[in-house]
Design a protein around this motif. Structure first.
Motif, PDB file in Angstrom:
ATOM      1  N   GLU A 114       0.819  -1.213   0.000  1.00 38.77           N
ATOM      2  CA  GLU A 114       0.000   0.000   0.000  1.00 38.77           C
ATOM      3  C   GLU A 114       0.859   1.271   0.000  1.00 38.77           C
ATOM      4  N   PHE A 127       8.364  -2.176   3.463  1.00 39.40           N
ATOM      5  CA  PHE A 127       8.149  -3.352   4.312  1.00 39.40           C
ATOM      6  C   PHE A 127       9.371  -3.698   5.175  1.00 39.40           C
ATOM      7  N   HIS A 232      -3.170  -8.223   3.656  1.00 38.34           N
ATOM      8  CA  HIS A 232      -1.947  -7.499   4.021  1.00 38.34           C
ATOM      9  C   HIS A 232      -1.363  -8.093   5.302  1.00 38.34           C
TER      10      HIS A 232
HETATM   11  N1  URA Z   1       2.737  -1.567   4.538  1.00 37.62           N
HETATM   12  C1  URA Z   1       2.775  -1.448   3.203  1.00 37.62           C
HETATM   13  O1  URA Z   1       1.777  -1.647   2.523  1.00 37.62           O
HETATM   14  N2  URA Z   1       3.946  -1.121   2.648  1.00 37.62           N
HETATM   15  C2  URA Z   1       5.054  -0.917   3.347  1.00 37.62           C
HETATM   16  O2  URA Z   1       6.073  -0.622   2.760  1.00 37.62           O
HETATM   17  C3  URA Z   1       4.978  -1.048   4.745  1.00 37.62           C
HETATM   18  C4  URA Z   1       3.818  -1.370   5.324  1.00 37.62           C
END
Ligand code: URA
Length: 259
Positions: A114, A127, A232
């Protein structure tokens, strides 16, 4: 948390105060007194007292401009530079870093998330927080990882939004629309075999679909590529019972890559 420090001139004291605030968890900068930004917007909209220009000024179209800049980028480095110089998205002004991507651009699998959170914003990589650690473990369970040099075992990871939304709020449709041309160009340049969309925002951005809990696990197509919607990892951290379905989705991905 607000910042109320009044620091005049002393650079080192300012830096120390800033570090202290970051350690204390400050993630927004606010003033001592509230500002009504609707009034400011009305001020800006007031007609100028000077005569109207003879040549009408063309309003910039953020989506068209993003499309033109993205299309002109012949490589990932050029795309990153184009995104860094794109000035229509307000999120850029509140972010510390542009979070472009991580992993191996030769990977068979591209993971689309996201938007950066606080840790990603600080490090400039997608992430890397708690959700990212879970993402790494999930994909490691089927032999895939972002540091793998072999494209068959590699992952390439990016997000719909390269800048962190304030307070981790959901991305707005206008933000997604203006940044989508960069995402599409990004995917075209990496040219993965398979795309995994993690969560509602990338599902909506690539397919127009809504409702990741219903969509997850069912392969679809976007940009001419097979797309697997998954929940997610941040959702899985809050709802550990859903990890069972996520595991089924990972096995489906593995089967697809083997087939
Ligand atoms: N959530 C996401 O969707 N992307 C990221 O980079 C970190 C958390």
């Amino acid at each position: 948390m607000g910042i109320a420090a009044d620091i005049a001139g002393d650079w080192e004291a300012a830096l120390a105060a800033l570090s202290w605030q970051v350690d204390a968890g400050v993630d927004e900068v606010i003033g001592d007194a509230p500002v009504n930004r609707y009034e400011l917007a009305a001020e800006v909209r007031k007609p100028a007292s000077s005569p109207a220009p003879l040549v009408p000024v063309q309003a910039a179209d953020p989506v068209a401009e993003a499309r033109a800049m993205a299309a002109a980028a012949p490589s990932l480095d050029a795309l990153r530079e184009a995104m860094a110089s794109y000035d229509h998205c307000e999120l850029k002004r509140g972010a510390r870093n542009l979070v472009f991507a991580d992993g191996n651009p030769a990977a068979r699998v591209l993971v689309l998330g996201e938007a950066p959170g606080a840790e990603e914003d600080r490090e400039g990589r997608p992430f890397v927080g708690r959700a990212g650690q879970l993402l790494d473990k999930m994909f490691a369970a089927i032999g895939l990882g972002r540091t793998a040099p072999d494209p068959a075992q590699a992952l390439y990871i990016t997000n719909v939004l390269p800048w962190r939304p304030p307070g981790n709020r959901d991305p707005e449709p206008g933000e997604i629309a203006m940044l989508l041309p960069f995402v599409e160009r990004h995917i075209a340049l990496v040219n993965p075999e398979v795309i995994v969309v993690m969560g509602n925002t990338p599902l909506y951005a690539l397919t127009g679909g809504k409702g990741i809990l219903r969509a997850r696990g069912t392969w679809t197509t976007a940009l001419g590529k097979p797309v697997l919607p998954m929940t997610h990892p941040a959702y899985l951290l809050r709802n550990p019972a859903a990890k069972r379905e996520a595991w089924a989705d990972l096995l489906s991905l593995q089967a697809r890559l083997r087939g």
